[in-house]
Motif scaffolding. Sequence first.
Motif, PDB file in Angstrom:
ATOM      1  N   LEU A  68       0.869  -1.181   0.000  1.00  0.00           N
ATOM      2  CA  LEU A  68       0.000   0.000   0.000  1.00  0.00           C
ATOM      3  C   LEU A  68       0.908   1.234   0.000  1.00  0.00           C
ATOM      4  O   LEU A  68       1.891   1.299   0.726  1.00  0.00           O
ATOM      5  N   SER A 185      -0.356  -4.706   2.531  1.00  0.00           N
ATOM      6  CA  SER A 185      -0.160  -5.143   1.138  1.00  0.00           C
ATOM      7  C   SER A 185      -1.484  -5.244   0.412  1.00  0.00           C
ATOM      8  O   SER A 185      -2.490  -5.652   0.994  1.00  0.00           O
ATOM      9  N   THR A 187      -3.654  -7.250  -1.949  1.00  0.00           N
ATOM     10  CA  THR A 187      -3.663  -8.649  -2.393  1.00  0.00           C
ATOM     11  C   THR A 187      -4.615  -8.873  -3.560  1.00  0.00           C
ATOM     12  O   THR A 187      -4.600  -9.927  -4.177  1.00  0.00           O
ATOM     13  N   GLY A 188      -5.462  -7.888  -3.862  1.00  0.00           N
ATOM     14  CA  GLY A 188      -6.372  -8.051  -4.997  1.00  0.00           C
ATOM     15  C   GLY A 188      -6.954  -6.709  -5.393  1.00  0.00           C
ATOM     16  O   GLY A 188      -7.075  -5.819  -4.554  1.00  0.00           O
ATOM     17  N   HIS A 190     -10.237  -4.871  -7.509  1.00  0.00           N
ATOM     18  CA  HIS A 190     -11.560  -5.080  -8.102  1.00  0.00           C
ATOM     19  C   HIS A 190     -11.990  -3.794  -8.787  1.00  0.00           C
ATOM     20  O   HIS A 190     -12.121  -2.768  -8.142  1.00  0.00           O
ATOM     21  N   GLU A 192     -14.845  -1.905 -10.855  1.00  0.00           N
ATOM     22  CA  GLU A 192     -16.254  -1.975 -11.229  1.00  0.00           C
ATOM     23  C   GLU A 192     -16.373  -1.763 -12.725  1.00  0.00           C
ATOM     24  O   GLU A 192     -15.668  -0.939 -13.300  1.00  0.00           O
ATOM     25  N   ASP A 240     -24.686   6.188   0.735  1.00  0.00           N
ATOM     26  CA  ASP A 240     -24.675   5.664   2.107  1.00  0.00           C
ATOM     27  C   ASP A 240     -25.770   4.621   2.304  1.00  0.00           C
ATOM     28  O   ASP A 240     -25.603   3.660   3.047  1.00  0.00           O
TER      29      ASP A 240
ATOM     30  N   ILE B 141      -4.628   1.148   7.079  1.00  0.00           N
ATOM     31  CA  ILE B 141      -5.367   1.000   5.828  1.00  0.00           C
ATOM     32  C   ILE B 141      -6.517   2.006   5.883  1.00  0.00           C
ATOM     33  O   ILE B 141      -7.338   1.973   6.801  1.00  0.00           O
ATOM     34  N   THR B 142      -6.551   2.917   4.932  1.00  0.00           N
ATOM     35  CA  THR B 142      -7.576   3.965   4.931  1.00  0.00           C
ATOM     36  C   THR B 142      -8.726   3.582   3.988  1.00  0.00           C
ATOM     37  O   THR B 142      -8.610   2.670   3.176  1.00  0.00           O
ATOM     38  N   PHE B 143      -9.841   4.299   4.091  1.00  0.00           N
ATOM     39  CA  PHE B 143     -11.001   4.148   3.191  1.00  0.00           C
ATOM     40  C   PHE B 143     -11.572   2.720   3.198  1.00  0.00           C
ATOM     41  O   PHE B 143     -11.863   2.161   2.153  1.00  0.00           O
ATOM     42  N   ARG B 158     -10.647  -1.882   0.582  1.00  0.00           N
ATOM     43  CA  ARG B 158     -10.344  -0.456   0.578  1.00  0.00           C
ATOM     44  C   ARG B 158     -10.920   0.188  -0.680  1.00  0.00           C
ATOM     45  O   ARG B 158     -10.588  -0.193  -1.798  1.00  0.00           O
ATOM     46  N   GLN B 159     -11.780   1.188  -0.460  1.00  0.00           N
ATOM     47  CA  GLN B 159     -12.413   1.871  -1.575  1.00  0.00           C
ATOM     48  C   GLN B 159     -11.379   2.573  -2.456  1.00  0.00           C
ATOM     49  O   GLN B 159     -10.455   3.192  -1.960  1.00  0.00           O
ATOM     50  N   GLU B 161     -10.994   4.766  -6.482  1.00  0.00           N
ATOM     51  CA  GLU B 161     -11.775   5.507  -7.477  1.00  0.00           C
ATOM     52  C   GLU B 161     -12.518   4.543  -8.398  1.00  0.00           C
ATOM     53  O   GLU B 161     -13.626   4.809  -8.835  1.00  0.00           O
ATOM     54  N   ALA B 162     -11.885   3.410  -8.711  1.00  0.00           N
ATOM     55  CA  ALA B 162     -12.435   2.509  -9.716  1.00  0.00           C
ATOM     56  C   ALA B 162     -13.247   1.362  -9.129  1.00  0.00           C
ATOM     57  O   ALA B 162     -13.986   0.696  -9.839  1.00  0.00           O
ATOM     58  N   GLY B 163     -13.144   1.124  -7.857  1.00  0.00           N
ATOM     59  CA  GLY B 163     -13.834  -0.008  -7.235  1.00  0.00           C
ATOM     60  C   GLY B 163     -13.282  -0.193  -5.837  1.00  0.00           C
ATOM     61  O   GLY B 163     -13.417   0.689  -5.007  1.00  0.00           O
ATOM     62  N   TYR B 164     -12.646  -1.360  -5.584  1.00  0.00           N
ATOM     63  CA  TYR B 164     -11.986  -1.516  -4.282  1.00  0.00           C
ATOM     64  C   TYR B 164     -10.806  -2.465  -4.407  1.00  0.00           C
ATOM     65  O   TYR B 164     -10.731  -3.273  -5.337  1.00  0.00           O
ATOM     66  N   ASP B 165      -9.882  -2.346  -3.453  1.00  0.00           N
ATOM     67  CA  ASP B 165      -8.727  -3.238  -3.358  1.00  0.00           C
ATOM     68  C   ASP B 165      -8.864  -4.091  -2.110  1.00  0.00           C
ATOM     69  O   ASP B 165      -9.400  -3.626  -1.099  1.00  0.00           O
ATOM     70  N   ASP B 166      -8.363  -5.326  -2.186  1.00  0.00           N
ATOM     71  CA  ASP B 166      -8.203  -6.122  -0.967  1.00  0.00           C
ATOM     72  C   ASP B 166      -6.840  -5.759  -0.393  1.00  0.00           C
ATOM     73  O   ASP B 166      -5.832  -5.856  -1.090  1.00  0.00           O
ATOM     74  N   VAL B 167      -6.824  -5.335   0.870  1.00  0.00           N
ATOM     75  CA  VAL B 167      -5.560  -4.948   1.497  1.00  0.00           C
ATOM     76  C   VAL B 167      -5.479  -5.628   2.852  1.00  0.00           C
ATOM     77  O   VAL B 167      -6.493  -5.737   3.553  1.00  0.00           O
ATOM     78  N   ALA B 179     -17.775   6.446   5.552  1.00  0.00           N
ATOM     79  CA  ALA B 179     -19.147   6.665   6.020  1.00  0.00           C
ATOM     80  C   ALA B 179     -20.114   5.780   5.240  1.00  0.00           C
ATOM     81  O   ALA B 179     -19.929   5.539   4.055  1.00  0.00           O
ATOM     82  N   GLY B 180     -21.135   5.283   5.928  1.00  0.00           N
ATOM     83  CA  GLY B 180     -22.208   4.578   5.239  1.00  0.00           C
ATOM     84  C   GLY B 180     -22.006   3.083   5.059  1.00  0.00           C
ATOM     85  O   GLY B 180     -22.877   2.413   4.519  1.00  0.00           O
TER      86      GLY B 180
END
Lengths: 320, 259
Positions: A68, A185, A187-188, A190, A192, A240, B141-143, B158-159, B161-167, B179-180
């Motif tokens: 990260l 780190s 690890t994946g 995603h 959208e 939200d 780890i933020t967001f 982790r949110q 811009e394009a989706g999310y990452d697994d961290v 939030a939310g």
Amino acid sequence: MSVETILVFGEGDEGSPSGLTLELLAAARGLATNVEVFVAGDGAAMAAELGAHGATKVHTTGSLDGKLMGVHAAAALQAHLETSSPDAVFFGQTPDGRDTAARLAVRIDQPVVTNNVGASIEDGTLVVEEPVFGGTQNVFTAFRNDGPALAMFRPKSFEAEATGGAEAEVVAVDAIDPGPAGSASVTGRHVEERSGPQLDDAEVVVSGGRGLGQPEAFEMVDELAGLLDAASGASRAIVDAGWVPYSKQVGQTGKVVKPNVYVACGISGATQHLVGMKGSKHIIAINKDPEAPIFGVADLGIVGDVHKVIPALIEALKSR
Amino acid sequence: MKVVVCVKQIPDPALPGELDPTTNYLKRDDKLILDESDSYGVEMALQLVEAAGGGEVSLVSMAANGEVSGLRTALAMGAEDAVLVSDDALAGSDALGTARVLGAAISRMSPDLVLAGVESSDGYTGTVPEMIAGVLEMPSITFAKKIEVDGTTVKVQRQTEAGYDDVECQTPALVSVTAGVVEPRYPSFKGIMAAKKKPVEELDLAALGVDAAAVGQSGARQETVRVTEAEERQAGEVIEDEGDAHDKIVEFLGELKVV
């Protein structure tokens, strides 16, 4: 009046600098005689485009091997700042930009001023401008520290502009091991699925809010967006509530958009939302509450039921 | 598992905000409330402790005037206890000064996990959580939109811009919560009554061993040089829909050459 060097914290992916990075380069060029970029990642791939936007050098760590970014970027930046002394470091208000600036601030014990939309040099000192209370007032802050001015800027505060400069010189920066604090780190990833115009750069944006009443009603926002070749967006309230993903959120905590036309459907116009869209050239609002603050910024306001107006609008556009 | 949640007590965002004309600080004269952004961190902490089969959720907050009403709301939701740092020297603190104070308070509590909102609703710098992690020299780890704790491993969505990452990272760690992403529980009547008796430890800077010069206005090393009124966007035409408002919109879009 100008300062000597401003360092821009560059972000981007697949070898392309982000739009925000290019915006910051344009801002920095207006204030400093020399502008350089620091990239925590593959900066070499961006050197040509960064140079074309006025950067003379790109300092780059190379791949972070799935770590990260924030802690690693800050450690490498700190080491870089020990051998080079820019007057200011500009960051974009992004997740990684915030993480890096925050970690760096602690490491070098210097303040960060966030959420800015403007910058100037006054008496040799950087002064940054931050809108407050939903953009009704602007606070101008001068740095009074004895190190680089760390300033963070919102997207779309400046216009990116190519200068036609030569490719930026690529300077390799040593990665610094930040120890256990740097253990996070990725690890994946995603992504959208996104199709059609993107919120960031669409000419027309159609957004929906709580006034739609139920999640299914967002389909008509999407349909209207499709007919206008627009991107669809949303207020924080329905993000939200889980109706639509965060990537659609327009506002203080979401995206800042400045399209030619913004159509707000069932959005009351909370400060949080207005901040993200009131820079739009033209605003159309449809809301059943005549007192809704959104009408205070709309060029054309329709006091009415979105469930009647939007379907009729969709029909009218289809029959053209 | 011990979770510490950072909570901010802020002026009610529904009321119009105002800057003090002398100091240019945000006015905080009225009763402060729990920042809604932090209620998600509190809820997330309670859920994580429940999922772990036991543990404790503590709160940490900083306020210049010994304010506790926002803390009581979070205690009523189910947190066990709270630490409040209060000192006149804190007025005018920036994000870094705030993080140094909260970091010093948290280090006394030895948590496995520190949670915070991504950004407050009044200052919204979005940097304090990551700075606290920096002060504590912890991974962060933020967001976060989803958090799972598996032994000493924290797994986060982790949110981006394009989706999310697994961290993921190891505890002790700090995670900032978007939030939310969870539904904050309403305090029950029993919870509200119990909250009145829950311990709130008040500390000043001396007790924390934080140098007063490093915080407050002097520590911020920045100066508000002026405040200006923004140019107001002029409202345009507002019409009542009488069944033909869509024509008006099409006409307007036509003038703009969008259709």
